[in-house]
Design a protein around this motif. Structure first.
Motif, PDB file in Angstrom:
ATOM      1  N   SER A 337      -7.550   3.573  -4.274  1.00  0.00           N
ATOM      2  CA  SER A 337      -7.300   2.144  -3.641  1.00  0.00           C
ATOM      3  C   SER A 337      -5.812   2.277  -3.805  1.00  0.00           C
ATOM      4  O   SER A 337      -4.978   2.803  -4.467  1.00  0.00           O
ATOM      5  CB  SER A 337      -7.636   1.098  -4.724  1.00  0.00           C
ATOM      6  N   ILE A 338      -5.011   1.557  -2.489  1.00  0.00           N
ATOM      7  CA  ILE A 338      -3.795   1.775  -2.181  1.00  0.00           C
ATOM      8  C   ILE A 338      -3.380   0.331  -1.765  1.00  0.00           C
ATOM      9  O   ILE A 338      -3.975  -0.339  -0.996  1.00  0.00           O
ATOM     10  CB  ILE A 338      -3.674   2.643  -0.933  1.00  0.00           C
ATOM     11  N   ASP A 339      -2.268  -0.231  -2.306  1.00  0.00           N
ATOM     12  CA  ASP A 339      -1.508  -1.371  -1.833  1.00  0.00           C
ATOM     13  C   ASP A 339      -1.082  -1.158  -0.721  1.00  0.00           C
ATOM     14  O   ASP A 339      -0.171  -0.299  -0.677  1.00  0.00           O
ATOM     15  CB  ASP A 339      -0.806  -2.110  -3.077  1.00  0.00           C
ATOM     16  N   ILE A 340      -0.899  -2.018   0.276  1.00  0.00           N
ATOM     17  CA  ILE A 340      -0.256  -1.779   1.694  1.00  0.00           C
ATOM     18  C   ILE A 340       1.117  -2.826   1.460  1.00  0.00           C
ATOM     19  O   ILE A 340       0.877  -3.833   1.341  1.00  0.00           O
ATOM     20  CB  ILE A 340      -0.902  -2.125   2.927  1.00  0.00           C
ATOM     21  N   PRO A 341       2.299  -2.308   1.277  1.00  0.00           N
ATOM     22  CA  PRO A 341       3.558  -3.276   0.977  1.00  0.00           C
ATOM     23  C   PRO A 341       3.824  -3.950   2.537  1.00  0.00           C
ATOM     24  O   PRO A 341       3.473  -3.496   3.100  1.00  0.00           O
ATOM     25  CB  PRO A 341       4.465  -1.983   0.513  1.00  0.00           C
ATOM     26  N   PHE A 342       4.407  -5.027   2.067  1.00  0.00           N
ATOM     27  CA  PHE A 342       4.829  -5.930   3.329  1.00  0.00           C
ATOM     28  C   PHE A 342       6.200  -6.300   3.284  1.00  0.00           C
ATOM     29  O   PHE A 342       6.829  -6.562   2.316  1.00  0.00           O
ATOM     30  CB  PHE A 342       3.884  -7.133   3.579  1.00  0.00           C
ATOM     31  N   ASP A 343       6.917  -5.807   4.381  1.00  0.00           N
ATOM     32  CA  ASP A 343       8.379  -6.121   4.540  1.00  0.00           C
ATOM     33  C   ASP A 343       8.764  -6.677   5.912  1.00  0.00           C
ATOM     34  O   ASP A 343       8.102  -7.707   6.309  1.00  0.00           O
ATOM     35  CB  ASP A 343       9.163  -4.854   4.350  1.00  0.00           C
ATOM     36  N   THR A 344       9.340  -6.186   6.789  1.00  0.00           N
ATOM     37  CA  THR A 344       9.462  -6.728   8.058  1.00  0.00           C
ATOM     38  C   THR A 344       8.145  -6.132   8.876  1.00  0.00           C
ATOM     39  O   THR A 344       7.619  -5.308   8.515  1.00  0.00           O
ATOM     40  CB  THR A 344      10.662  -6.031   8.742  1.00  0.00           C
ATOM     41  N   PHE A 435     -15.409  -3.251   8.269  1.00  0.00           N
ATOM     42  CA  PHE A 435     -14.905  -3.078   7.020  1.00  0.00           C
ATOM     43  C   PHE A 435     -13.520  -2.072   7.235  1.00  0.00           C
ATOM     44  O   PHE A 435     -12.818  -1.539   6.604  1.00  0.00           O
ATOM     45  CB  PHE A 435     -15.621  -2.075   6.094  1.00  0.00           C
ATOM     46  N   LYS A 436     -13.117  -1.996   8.563  1.00  0.00           N
ATOM     47  CA  LYS A 436     -11.955  -1.524   8.985  1.00  0.00           C
ATOM     48  C   LYS A 436     -10.828  -1.984   8.516  1.00  0.00           C
ATOM     49  O   LYS A 436     -10.620  -3.251   8.214  1.00  0.00           O
ATOM     50  CB  LYS A 436     -11.826  -1.116  10.442  1.00  0.00           C
ATOM     51  N   VAL A 437      -9.590  -1.346   8.389  1.00  0.00           N
ATOM     52  CA  VAL A 437      -8.312  -1.665   7.926  1.00  0.00           C
ATOM     53  C   VAL A 437      -7.816  -2.297   9.030  1.00  0.00           C
ATOM     54  O   VAL A 437      -7.558  -1.730  10.234  1.00  0.00           O
ATOM     55  CB  VAL A 437      -7.372  -0.578   7.338  1.00  0.00           C
ATOM     56  N   THR A 438      -7.057  -3.492   9.177  1.00  0.00           N
ATOM     57  CA  THR A 438      -6.111  -4.041  10.022  1.00  0.00           C
ATOM     58  C   THR A 438      -4.830  -3.978   9.650  1.00  0.00           C
ATOM     59  O   THR A 438      -4.581  -3.992   8.585  1.00  0.00           O
ATOM     60  CB  THR A 438      -6.820  -5.326  10.603  1.00  0.00           C
ATOM     61  N   LYS A 439      -3.860  -4.650  10.399  1.00  0.00           N
ATOM     62  CA  LYS A 439      -2.447  -5.008  10.145  1.00  0.00           C
ATOM     63  C   LYS A 439      -2.359  -5.948   9.212  1.00  0.00           C
ATOM     64  O   LYS A 439      -1.048  -6.126   8.721  1.00  0.00           O
ATOM     65  CB  LYS A 439      -1.696  -4.911  11.431  1.00  0.00           C
ATOM     66  N   THR A 440      -3.233  -6.810   8.805  1.00  0.00           N
ATOM     67  CA  THR A 440      -3.129  -7.852   7.963  1.00  0.00           C
ATOM     68  C   THR A 440      -3.831  -7.454   6.733  1.00  0.00           C
ATOM     69  O   THR A 440      -3.657  -8.292   5.763  1.00  0.00           O
ATOM     70  CB  THR A 440      -3.868  -9.250   8.533  1.00  0.00           C
ATOM     71  N   THR A 441      -4.300  -6.222   6.568  1.00  0.00           N
ATOM     72  CA  THR A 441      -4.870  -5.887   5.293  1.00  0.00           C
ATOM     73  C   THR A 441      -3.711  -5.626   4.148  1.00  0.00           C
ATOM     74  O   THR A 441      -2.792  -4.857   4.549  1.00  0.00           O
ATOM     75  CB  THR A 441      -5.813  -4.584   5.661  1.00  0.00           C
ATOM     76  N   SER A 442      -4.194  -6.183   3.044  1.00  0.00           N
ATOM     77  CA  SER A 442      -3.154  -5.839   1.839  1.00  0.00           C
ATOM     78  C   SER A 442      -3.258  -4.789   1.003  1.00  0.00           C
ATOM     79  O   SER A 442      -2.506  -4.386   0.216  1.00  0.00           O
ATOM     80  CB  SER A 442      -2.826  -7.372   1.326  1.00  0.00           C
ATOM     81  N   LYS A 443      -4.566  -4.521   0.848  1.00  0.00           N
ATOM     82  CA  LYS A 443      -5.170  -3.528   0.009  1.00  0.00           C
ATOM     83  C   LYS A 443      -6.380  -2.612   0.744  1.00  0.00           C
ATOM     84  O   LYS A 443      -7.165  -3.332   1.374  1.00  0.00           O
ATOM     85  CB  LYS A 443      -5.606  -3.878  -1.286  1.00  0.00           C
ATOM     86  N   MET A 444      -6.257  -1.154   0.536  1.00  0.00           N
ATOM     87  CA  MET A 444      -7.532  -0.557   1.145  1.00  0.00           C
ATOM     88  C   MET A 444      -7.908   0.531   0.344  1.00  0.00           C
ATOM     89  O   MET A 444      -7.364   0.879  -0.803  1.00  0.00           O
ATOM     90  CB  MET A 444      -6.871   0.121   2.416  1.00  0.00           C
ATOM     91  N   LEU A 445      -9.270   0.933   0.673  1.00  0.00           N
ATOM     92  CA  LEU A 445      -9.888   1.936  -0.358  1.00  0.00           C
ATOM     93  C   LEU A 445     -10.062   3.155   0.451  1.00  0.00           C
ATOM     94  O   LEU A 445     -10.740   3.275   1.474  1.00  0.00           O
ATOM     95  CB  LEU A 445     -11.150   1.262  -0.866  1.00  0.00           C
ATOM     96  N   LYS A 446      -9.308   4.443   0.068  1.00  0.00           N
ATOM     97  CA  LYS A 446      -9.294   5.635   0.733  1.00  0.00           C
ATOM     98  C   LYS A 446     -10.739   6.315   0.045  1.00  0.00           C
ATOM     99  O   LYS A 446     -10.834   6.467  -1.054  1.00  0.00           O
ATOM    100  CB  LYS A 446      -8.162   6.520   0.558  1.00  0.00           C
ATOM    101  N   VAL A 447     -11.716   6.881   0.951  1.00  0.00           N
ATOM    102  CA  VAL A 447     -12.661   7.702   0.415  1.00  0.00           C
ATOM    103  C   VAL A 447     -12.578   8.794   1.088  1.00  0.00           C
ATOM    104  O   VAL A 447     -12.646   8.961   2.486  1.00  0.00           O
ATOM    105  CB  VAL A 447     -14.172   6.769   0.819  1.00  0.00           C
ATOM    106  N   LYS A 448     -12.878  10.041   0.441  1.00  0.00           N
ATOM    107  CA  LYS A 448     -12.876  11.147   1.034  1.00  0.00           C
ATOM    108  C   LYS A 448     -14.188  11.966   0.664  1.00  0.00           C
ATOM    109  O   LYS A 448     -14.634  12.004  -0.450  1.00  0.00           O
ATOM    110  CB  LYS A 448     -11.734  12.055   0.582  1.00  0.00           C
ATOM    111  N   PHE A 449     -14.778  12.579   1.648  1.00  0.00           N
ATOM    112  CA  PHE A 449     -16.006  13.130   1.545  1.00  0.00           C
ATOM    113  C   PHE A 449     -15.950  14.770   1.381  1.00  0.00           C
ATOM    114  O   PHE A 449     -15.336  15.180   2.491  1.00  0.00           O
ATOM    115  CB  PHE A 449     -17.129  12.832   2.741  1.00  0.00           C
TER     116      PHE A 449
END
Length: 449
Positions: A337-344, A435-449
């Protein structure tokens, strides 16, 4: 007709005499006439009617009609209501197939509960012709060209030698009432199209069509018996039963004049459909396999091994709790799980692109859209998802076809779902748009197969 039917039963179906018979009664002319005749011939009969709830008030009226018929003739009767359309959706099959499965499963239950001997249905000569023509349009082997069997296990069809017109004449002459199914006049269904469009045209070409085709089918049945005798002889020579598996000797199969045809005859009872894949197993490497709905055919050195698919294996689902970092069963997956930081805005775009850029077999999921525990399971009939990059939903079966996946690839495909069974990812194939990540997403889950 009554006298002819009695003679036919005595000469060809004498085992019915003195037995308890379950008659499948829809309320239509065929089953009602059969009921009246067998009742007048003093057979011990029990009526069963299925209300499939497909025609609204008419379905309810059919049920009432059959119940009243049983009271009038003083015959025991039972009815049942089915949610046919829901069952068809759950099973991923047509409404007609769903009705057939529900009907015959229920008949078997009634047989056991009431100690009945045979199920009797009112199929007639016209039904045979329509069935053969349907099978021809879909592609068929010799079985599909021999029509409807008069005896099939506990199911007996004593009216197969009578035409629809003969049944109508008998009903009219004896003032028998029946329910008319208005859907029979619609050409929405394949059978009705053939009944109302194709058969009348063929009868113009040959007014004796029913008799001609009946004679042809009898000849084909004779040929079919010769084929079956030959197949059984070959089966004894090339197969060995090992516990619950059947082993086919590949070298002996390949020495036959037409291995593909023999494989079809030997395996058709096990619901295989990809016959080119089945034949290819003869030259494939060990470990290659082909699946039907119920069985697996595996190439193992010098034999093909046929085994039944365990129902438990088909329904297993694995739960993945929140904060899981990796799993190794049933397949290997890593989670982060990764938090996507927001700045400018510009910085957000740059960070977004760096974090979300995926490699093959890696996906980024919008964490806030997830419901835990996640579930990993095999593909099931009726599954659908919203493939990323496409508009709208698509059945997985259609997606597999578009991807040109083999039967083996389909069988080995896993799907990642939310706790409410919404598909997130067809693993290794395609992410779901929802379930795709968009530019307003604040947190995402990376899954590797």
């Amino acid at each position: 007709m009554k006298t002819v039917l009695q003679a036919h039963i005595n000469n060809n179906l004498a085992f019915l005499n003195g037995k308890k018979l379950l008659i499948a009664v829809s309320g239509g002319i065929d089953s009602v006439v059969l009921t009246h005749i067998l009742h007048s011939l003093k057979f011990s009969i029990f009526l069963a009617h299925c209300n499939f709830q497909l025609r609204g008030k008419d379905s309810a009226k059919d049920e009432i009609f059959v119940t009243e018929l049983a009271k009038q003739l003083k015959i025991p009767c039972t009815t049942i209501k089915f949610y046919t359309e829901n069952f068809a959706i759950e099973k991923g099959i047509s409404t007609q197939m769903a009705a057939r499965e529900l009907r015959y499963n229920w008949f078997q239950e009634i047989m056991q509960e009431n100690e009945l001997d045979y199920i009797v249905t009112a199929h007639h000569k016209d039904d045979i012709i329509e069935t053969v023509l349907i099978n021809l349009t879909r592609g068929t082997g010799l079985d599909g060209l021999t029509g409807i069997p008069e005896i099939n296990g506990s199911i007996v069809r004593p009216l197969l030698s009578f035409s629809r017109s003969e049944i109508l004449i008998y009903a009219t002459k004896n003032k028998i009432q029946w329910r008319e199914d208005q859907s029979n006049s619609s050409i929405k269904y394949v059978r009705n199209k053939i009944r109302h469009k194709v058969v009348p045209f063929l009868k113009e070409l040959n007014p004796n069509l029913l008799d001609t085709l009946t004679n042809t089918l009898e000849n084909l049945k004779g040929s079919q018996q010769i084929v079956q005798d030959s197949i059984e002889k070959i089966r004894e020579e090339i197969t060995v039963v090992n516990n619950k598996e059947i082993h086919f000797n590949i070298e002996k199969l390949k020495s036959l004049s037409n291995p593909k045809v023999y494989l079809y005859e030997l395996l058709k009872a096990y619901k295989f459909t990809e016959w080119n894949d089945v034949t290819a197993l003869l030259e494939a490497q060990s470990g290659k396999q082909v699946f039907s709905e119920t069985h697996r055919l595996l190439k193992d050195r010098d034999v093909l091994i046929l085994s039944k698919i365990s129902n438990s294996k088909k329904t297993v689902a694995y739960q993945i709790p929140e904060n899981t970092s990796k799993i190794t069963v049933p397949i290997k997956l890593k989670f982060k799980s990764i938090d996507i930081p927001f700045d400018t805005k510009n910085h957000q775009n740059k960070v977004f692109e760096e974090l979300v850029f995926d490699k093959p077999n890696t996906i980024s999921i919008n964490y806030n859209k997830l419901q835990f525990p996640l579930i990993i399971r095999k593909y099931e009939k009726g599954d659908y998802f919203f493939p990323i990059g496409l508009k709208g939903k698509k059945k997985l079966s259609k997606f597999f076809k578009d991807e040109k996946m083999s039967l083996l690839e389909k069988e080995n495909t896993w799907v990642l779902c939310t706790s409410d069974n919404s598909i997130i990812w067809v693993i290794g194939r395609r992410l779901d748009e929802r379930f795709k990540v968009t530019k307003t997403t604040s947190k995402m889950l990376k899954v590797k197969f």
